[in-house]
Write a protein that holds these residues in place. Structure first.
Motif, mmCIF file in Angstrom:
data_model
loop_
_atom_site.group_PDB
_atom_site.id
_atom_site.type_symbol
_atom_site.label_atom_id
_atom_site.label_comp_id
_atom_site.label_asym_id
_atom_site.label_seq_id
_atom_site.Cartn_x
_atom_site.Cartn_y
_atom_site.Cartn_z
ATOM 1 N N ASP A 167 0.816 -1.218 0.000
ATOM 2 C CA ASP A 167 0.000 0.000 0.000
ATOM 3 C C ASP A 167 0.852 1.271 0.000
ATOM 4 O OD1 ASP A 167 -2.378 1.393 -0.118
ATOM 5 O OD2 ASP A 167 -2.623 1.469 2.064
ATOM 6 N N PRO A 168 1.717 1.437 -1.025
ATOM 7 C CA PRO A 168 2.604 2.602 -1.063
ATOM 8 C C PRO A 168 1.858 3.877 -1.411
ATOM 9 C CG PRO A 168 2.782 1.389 -3.118
ATOM 10 C CD PRO A 168 1.881 0.577 -2.220
ATOM 11 N N GLU A 169 2.450 5.005 -1.015
ATOM 12 C CA GLU A 169 1.907 6.297 -1.413
ATOM 13 C C GLU A 169 2.124 6.535 -2.910
ATOM 14 O OE1 GLU A 169 0.320 8.706 0.465
ATOM 15 O OE2 GLU A 169 0.232 7.097 1.950
ATOM 16 N N LEU A 170 3.238 6.026 -3.415
ATOM 17 C CA LEU A 170 3.661 6.298 -4.790
ATOM 18 C C LEU A 170 4.071 4.999 -5.461
ATOM 19 C CD1 LEU A 170 4.606 8.334 -7.046
ATOM 20 C CD2 LEU A 170 6.828 8.355 -5.880
ATOM 21 N N LEU A 171 3.584 4.788 -6.682
ATOM 22 C CA LEU A 171 4.009 3.653 -7.494
ATOM 23 C C LEU A 171 4.994 4.172 -8.532
ATOM 24 C CD1 LEU A 171 3.658 0.627 -8.082
ATOM 25 C CD2 LEU A 171 1.824 1.241 -9.677
ATOM 26 N N LEU A 172 6.251 3.706 -8.434
ATOM 27 C CA LEU A 172 7.316 4.102 -9.348
ATOM 28 C C LEU A 172 7.550 2.991 -10.354
ATOM 29 C CD1 LEU A 172 9.883 5.558 -6.787
ATOM 30 C CD2 LEU A 172 8.978 6.817 -8.744
ATOM 31 N N MET A 173 7.511 3.331 -11.649
ATOM 32 C CA MET A 173 7.633 2.314 -12.686
ATOM 33 C C MET A 173 8.682 2.760 -13.708
ATOM 34 S SD MET A 173 3.542 1.437 -13.143
ATOM 35 C CE MET A 173 3.792 -0.303 -13.496
ATOM 36 N N ASP A 174 9.735 1.947 -13.874
ATOM 37 C CA ASP A 174 10.837 2.283 -14.769
ATOM 38 C C ASP A 174 10.793 1.381 -15.997
ATOM 39 O OD1 ASP A 174 13.110 3.301 -15.892
ATOM 40 O OD2 ASP A 174 14.501 2.377 -14.493
ATOM 41 N N GLU A 175 10.200 1.895 -17.088
ATOM 42 C CA GLU A 175 10.050 1.155 -18.346
ATOM 43 C C GLU A 175 9.559 -0.268 -18.092
ATOM 44 O OE1 GLU A 175 12.693 1.808 -21.519
ATOM 45 O OE2 GLU A 175 13.653 3.545 -20.606
ATOM 46 N N PRO A 176 8.450 -0.418 -17.366
ATOM 47 C CA PRO A 176 8.039 -1.756 -16.928
ATOM 48 C C PRO A 176 7.578 -2.676 -18.056
ATOM 49 C CG PRO A 176 6.322 -0.161 -16.468
ATOM 50 C CD PRO A 176 7.514 0.617 -16.916
#
Length: 262
Positions: A167-176
Motif C-alpha cells: 500500500d505505497p503512497e507512490l508507485l514508481l515504474m521504470d520502463e516496466p
C-alpha cells in the motif's frame, strides 16, 4: 499545432502534492572527469496523478527514478514525498522495473507477499492482502504457479501486485513494459489504467516510448540531455480510453517527439 494541446496551467483547482522534485542535481565523479547527469530538475506530482517521464537517451530518466526511489542520493536539491525528504528506500514507494525481479523459488503468492513479510504483517492478514492484489491484477488463478510458468506479461502483473501489496503512497515504474511484445503491452496499458483507477494511487512512470506516455499520462515531463533537465511539461487533455488513431493523440505524440528532438 492544435489548440487542443495544453501545457501546465495555474488555473486548475489545487491538489495535494505527493512528490516534489526541487532544484535537483546529480553529479558523478571519476578519476578522469565529472559527469553532470541531472541539473536543476523541478516538477511535482499531485496525489492520484499519473505522470510519465520521457526524453532522449542519456537524459537521466533512470537516474532521476533512482533518486526518487531513494536508491541514490542527489548531489544538490531534494525530493520530498508528502512533504518529507526522501533519504533512502521505503515502503511508501512501490517499485516496478523492466526486469521482473521475481524470486524464481517462490510461488506467485509468495512473491507478492514478500514486502508484507518484511513488514512483519501477520499470516492471515498477509494472505488476505495477497489474494486481494492477485484479484486486482487478474492472477487469482495462479497463486501456486512459479515465475518460470508465466508469460512476460503475467510476470509483470505479479511485479505490480507485489509493489501495491504494501500500500505505497507512490508507485514508481521504470520502463516496466519494455520487455514485452506490442500486443501484450497494449493489454497491460489497459490493465494498469484500470488498477490505477481502482486504487487511486499516484504513479510516476518512466518510458522511452512517447505513444505509451500519451496513452497513460495526465502529464508528461519531457527531459533534455547533457545535462538531464526538464524541457517542458505537457498536460494530455484527452478523455480515456485513448485511441492512437485519434488525430489529437497523434498531435500530442508529434509535439512531444519534437520537444525531445530539439
Amino acid at each position: 499545432m492544435s489548440s487542443n494541446l495544453s501545457q501546465q496551467t495555474t488555473d486548475e483547482p489545487a491538489k495535494e502534492t505527493t512528490v516534489a522534485v526541487e532544484s535537483l542535481g546529480k553529479t558523478y565523479e571519476s578519476d578522469r572527469r565529472t559527469v553532470e547527469a541531472l541539473s536543476d530538475v523541478n516538477f511535482t506530482v499531485d496525489e492520484g496523478e499519473f505522470v510519465c517521464i520521457v526524453g532522449p537517451s542519456g537524459c537521466g530518466k533512470t537516474t532521476l527514478f533512482r533518486v526518487i526511489a531513494g536508491l541514490e542520493e542527489a548531489t544538490v536539491g531534494q525530493v520530498t514525498l508528502d512533504g518529507e525528504p526522501v533519504t533512502g528506500p521505503g515502503t511508501d514507494r512501490g517499485m516496478v522495473f523492466q526486469e521482473y525481479g521475481l524470486f524464481p523459488w517462490r510461488t506467485v503468492a509468495e512473491n507478492v507477499a514478500f514486502g508484507l513479510e518484511e513488514q512483519g504483517v501477520d499470516g492471515p492478514t498477509r494472505a488476505a492482502r495477497v489474494d486481494e492484489m492477485l484479484r486486482l491484477v487478474g492472477l487469482d488463478g495462479f497463486t501456486d504457479a512459479y515465475p518460470k510458468e508465466l508469460s512476460g506479461g503475467m510476470k509483470q502483473r505479479v511485479g505490480i501486485a507485489r509493489a501495491l501489496a504494501v500500500d505505497p503512497e507512490l508507485l514508481l515504474m521504470d520502463e516496466p513494459f519494455g520487455a514485452v511484445d506490442a500486443q501484450t503491452r497494449d493489454m497491460l496499458h489497459e490493465e494498469l489504467l484500470d488498477i490505477w483507477a481502482e486504487t487511486d494511487k499516484t504513479v510516476l512512470f518512466v518510458t522511452h516510448d512517447v505513444e505509451e506516455a500519451v496513452t497513460l499520462a495526465d502529464r508528461v515531463v519531457v527531459m533534455a540531455a547533457n545535462p538531464g533537465r526538464v524541457r517542458e511539461i505537457v498536460s494530455v487533455d484527452i478523455d480515456r480510453p485513448r485511441e492512437r488513431t485519434d488525430p489529437v493523440f497523434a498531435e500530442y505524440v508529434e509535439r512531444i517527439r519534437g520537444l525531445i528532438g530539439e
